[in-house]
Design a protein around this motif. Structure first.
Motif, PDB file in Angstrom:
ATOM      1  N   ALA A  94       0.714  -1.313  -0.219  1.00  0.00           N
ATOM      2  CA  ALA A  94       0.132  -0.258  -0.056  1.00  0.00           C
ATOM      3  C   ALA A  94       1.344   1.468   0.817  1.00  0.00           C
ATOM      4  CB  ALA A  94      -0.391  -0.055   1.432  1.00  0.00           C
ATOM      5  N   SER A  95       2.073   0.751   0.538  1.00  0.00           N
ATOM      6  CA  SER A  95       2.811   2.489   0.559  1.00  0.00           C
ATOM      7  C   SER A  95       4.046   2.618  -0.984  1.00  0.00           C
ATOM      8  CB  SER A  95       4.475   1.919   1.651  1.00  0.00           C
ATOM      9  OG  SER A  95       4.510   0.820   1.517  1.00  0.00           O
ATOM     10  N   SER A  96       3.686   1.599  -2.332  1.00  0.00           N
ATOM     11  CA  SER A  96       4.282   2.173  -3.107  1.00  0.00           C
ATOM     12  C   SER A  96       3.878   2.831  -3.671  1.00  0.00           C
ATOM     13  CB  SER A  96       4.328   0.455  -3.914  1.00  0.00           C
ATOM     14  OG  SER A  96       4.751  -0.532  -3.664  1.00  0.00           O
ATOM     15  N   ARG A  97       3.150   4.233  -3.382  1.00  0.00           N
ATOM     16  CA  ARG A  97       3.164   5.833  -4.135  1.00  0.00           C
ATOM     17  C   ARG A  97       4.364   7.034  -4.307  1.00  0.00           C
ATOM     18  NH1 ARG A  97      -2.159   5.124  -4.856  1.00  0.00           N
ATOM     19  NH2 ARG A  97      -1.760   7.460  -4.877  1.00  0.00           N
ATOM     20  N   LYS A  98       5.060   6.458  -4.384  1.00  0.00           N
ATOM     21  CA  LYS A  98       6.393   6.570  -4.208  1.00  0.00           C
ATOM     22  C   LYS A  98       7.286   7.201  -5.324  1.00  0.00           C
ATOM     23  CE  LYS A  98       6.481   6.405   1.257  1.00  0.00           C
ATOM     24  NZ  LYS A  98       6.835   5.731   1.387  1.00  0.00           N
ATOM     25  N   VAL A  99       7.453   8.960  -5.508  1.00  0.00           N
ATOM     26  CA  VAL A  99       8.298   8.831  -7.119  1.00  0.00           C
ATOM     27  C   VAL A  99       9.711   9.023  -6.087  1.00  0.00           C
ATOM     28  CG1 VAL A  99       9.062  10.183  -8.784  1.00  0.00           C
ATOM     29  CG2 VAL A  99       5.925  10.060  -7.951  1.00  0.00           C
ATOM     30  N   GLY A 100      11.103   8.484  -6.632  1.00  0.00           N
ATOM     31  CA  GLY A 100      11.763   9.728  -6.325  1.00  0.00           C
ATOM     32  C   GLY A 100      13.291   9.569  -7.522  1.00  0.00           C
ATOM     33  N   LEU A 101      14.648  10.109  -7.293  1.00  0.00           N
ATOM     34  CA  LEU A 101      15.224  10.155  -8.171  1.00  0.00           C
ATOM     35  C   LEU A 101      16.418   9.433  -7.572  1.00  0.00           C
ATOM     36  CD1 LEU A 101      15.532  14.310  -8.626  1.00  0.00           C
ATOM     37  CD2 LEU A 101      14.361  12.082  -9.712  1.00  0.00           C
ATOM     38  N   PHE A 102      17.595   8.901  -8.127  1.00  0.00           N
ATOM     39  CA  PHE A 102      18.602   8.597  -8.110  1.00  0.00           C
ATOM     40  C   PHE A 102      19.856   8.567  -9.188  1.00  0.00           C
ATOM     41  CE2 PHE A 102      16.879   5.077 -10.796  1.00  0.00           C
ATOM     42  CZ  PHE A 102      17.660   4.569 -11.709  1.00  0.00           C
ATOM     43  N   ALA A 103      21.047   7.817  -8.291  1.00  0.00           N
ATOM     44  CA  ALA A 103      22.349   7.669  -9.046  1.00  0.00           C
ATOM     45  C   ALA A 103      23.252   7.498  -8.597  1.00  0.00           C
ATOM     46  CB  ALA A 103      22.626   9.751  -9.345  1.00  0.00           C
ATOM     47  N   GLU A 104      23.424   6.124 -10.045  1.00  0.00           N
ATOM     48  CA  GLU A 104      24.315   5.385  -9.246  1.00  0.00           C
ATOM     49  C   GLU A 104      26.114   5.631 -10.328  1.00  0.00           C
ATOM     50  OE1 GLU A 104      23.198   1.740 -10.268  1.00  0.00           O
ATOM     51  OE2 GLU A 104      21.565   1.287  -8.882  1.00  0.00           O
ATOM     52  N   LEU A 105      26.924   6.596  -9.665  1.00  0.00           N
ATOM     53  CA  LEU A 105      27.390   7.632  -9.733  1.00  0.00           C
ATOM     54  C   LEU A 105      29.238   6.926  -9.531  1.00  0.00           C
ATOM     55  CD1 LEU A 105      25.798  11.081 -10.685  1.00  0.00           C
ATOM     56  CD2 LEU A 105      26.101   8.736 -12.303  1.00  0.00           C
ATOM     57  N   SER A 106      30.176   7.052 -10.279  1.00  0.00           N
ATOM     58  CA  SER A 106      31.719   6.952  -9.686  1.00  0.00           C
ATOM     59  C   SER A 106      32.426   7.812  -9.919  1.00  0.00           C
ATOM     60  CB  SER A 106      31.955   5.004 -10.603  1.00  0.00           C
ATOM     61  OG  SER A 106      31.956   5.719 -11.603  1.00  0.00           O
ATOM     62  N   GLY A 107      33.982   8.030  -9.469  1.00  0.00           N
ATOM     63  CA  GLY A 107      34.660   9.030  -9.595  1.00  0.00           C
ATOM     64  C   GLY A 107      34.276  10.273  -9.858  1.00  0.00           C
ATOM     65  N   ASP A 108      34.594  11.143 -11.217  1.00  0.00           N
ATOM     66  CA  ASP A 108      34.152  12.154 -11.068  1.00  0.00           C
ATOM     67  C   ASP A 108      32.698  12.841 -11.653  1.00  0.00           C
ATOM     68  OD1 ASP A 108      36.218  13.522  -9.770  1.00  0.00           O
ATOM     69  OD2 ASP A 108      37.603  13.301 -11.538  1.00  0.00           O
ATOM     70  N   ASP A 109      31.870  11.778 -12.066  1.00  0.00           N
ATOM     71  CA  ASP A 109      30.642  11.569 -13.006  1.00  0.00           C
ATOM     72  C   ASP A 109      29.712  12.301 -11.832  1.00  0.00           C
ATOM     73  OD1 ASP A 109      31.772   9.697 -14.758  1.00  0.00           O
ATOM     74  OD2 ASP A 109      30.400   8.686 -13.896  1.00  0.00           O
ATOM     75  N   SER A 110      29.233  12.999 -12.808  1.00  0.00           N
ATOM     76  CA  SER A 110      28.281  13.997 -11.973  1.00  0.00           C
ATOM     77  C   SER A 110      26.616  13.851 -12.904  1.00  0.00           C
ATOM     78  CB  SER A 110      28.384  15.036 -11.596  1.00  0.00           C
ATOM     79  OG  SER A 110      28.572  15.949 -13.194  1.00  0.00           O
ATOM     80  N   VAL A 111      25.422  14.194 -12.682  1.00  0.00           N
ATOM     81  CA  VAL A 111      24.728  14.637 -13.193  1.00  0.00           C
ATOM     82  C   VAL A 111      23.064  16.029 -13.149  1.00  0.00           C
ATOM     83  CG1 VAL A 111      22.144  13.448 -13.425  1.00  0.00           C
ATOM     84  CG2 VAL A 111      23.932  12.004 -13.384  1.00  0.00           C
ATOM     85  N   GLU A 112      23.258  16.447 -13.085  1.00  0.00           N
ATOM     86  CA  GLU A 112      22.122  18.040 -12.673  1.00  0.00           C
ATOM     87  C   GLU A 112      21.101  17.626 -13.401  1.00  0.00           C
ATOM     88  OE1 GLU A 112      22.251  22.439 -13.509  1.00  0.00           O
ATOM     89  OE2 GLU A 112      23.664  20.831 -14.754  1.00  0.00           O
ATOM     90  N   LEU A 113      19.615  17.748 -12.570  1.00  0.00           N
ATOM     91  CA  LEU A 113      18.164  17.802 -12.763  1.00  0.00           C
ATOM     92  C   LEU A 113      18.102  19.480 -12.786  1.00  0.00           C
ATOM     93  CD1 LEU A 113      15.185  16.456 -12.749  1.00  0.00           C
ATOM     94  CD2 LEU A 113      15.174  17.340 -10.243  1.00  0.00           C
ATOM     95  N   VAL A 114      17.718  19.753 -14.022  1.00  0.00           N
ATOM     96  CA  VAL A 114      17.123  21.155 -14.475  1.00  0.00           C
ATOM     97  C   VAL A 114      16.385  21.521 -14.576  1.00  0.00           C
ATOM     98  CG1 VAL A 114      17.552  22.688 -16.572  1.00  0.00           C
ATOM     99  CG2 VAL A 114      19.476  20.712 -16.608  1.00  0.00           C
ATOM    100  N   SER A 115      14.930  20.445 -14.028  1.00  0.00           N
ATOM    101  CA  SER A 115      13.431  20.541 -14.413  1.00  0.00           C
ATOM    102  C   SER A 115      12.490  19.920 -13.972  1.00  0.00           C
ATOM    103  CB  SER A 115      13.013  21.837 -15.025  1.00  0.00           C
ATOM    104  OG  SER A 115      13.400  21.431 -16.866  1.00  0.00           O
ATOM    105  N   LEU A 116      12.221  19.535 -12.832  1.00  0.00           N
ATOM    106  CA  LEU A 116      11.510  18.581 -12.828  1.00  0.00           C
ATOM    107  C   LEU A 116      10.061  19.040 -12.180  1.00  0.00           C
ATOM    108  CD1 LEU A 116      10.546  15.328 -12.021  1.00  0.00           C
ATOM    109  CD2 LEU A 116      10.971  16.256  -9.774  1.00  0.00           C
TER     110      LEU A 116
END
Length: 122
Positions: free
Chosen positions: A88-110
């Motif tokens: 019943a609790s499976s109603r959420k939304v989330g973000l994730f990132a599995e990065l290594s070293g100097d990798d990066s991710v940017e969320l510009v808009s949501l």
């Protein structure tokens, strides 16, 4: 290079469906391996499609309707699947990132919208 994306129909770590982008393989994934009860035939696969274009930017449209998860990425690749969340609790939304070293991710808009229930008069 790693993976990043979002989880939908999530209870947390126990149950979720992941929409992921694999930078190394240039694939987009719909991961249903934690989407419902283990062992349910056909409900625990990972579906993949090409990450088209030369840009690392992603324009994502995701639609979640009870047990259907669909997404369109960069207006070129679409993946849809039926999922069977049991918690019943499976109603959420989330973000994730599995990065290594100097990798990066940017969320510009949501932007997130929750639609009203449809009322059909007979």
């Amino acid at each position: 290079m790693g993976k990043f994306g979002l989880v939908v129909l999530s209870s947390g770590a126990e149950e979720y469906t992941a929409i992921a982008f694999d930078q190394a393989r240039r694939h987009m994934l719909l991961d249903r391996s934690k989407s419902g009860p283990p062992g349910l035939l056909g409900n625990n696969d990972v579906r993949a499609g090409p990450w088209l274009g030369s840009s690392v930017d992603v324009l994502l449209h995701a639609y979640v309707d009870n047990q259907i998860v669909s997404f369109i990425a960069n207006n070129e690749t679409s993946i849809s699947a039926w999922v069977d969340p049991t918690m019943a609790s499976s109603r959420k939304v989330g973000l994730f990132a599995e990065l290594s070293g100097d990798d990066s991710v940017e969320l510009v808009s949501l932007d997130v919208w929750q639609l009203e229930r449809a009322s059909i008069e007979v």
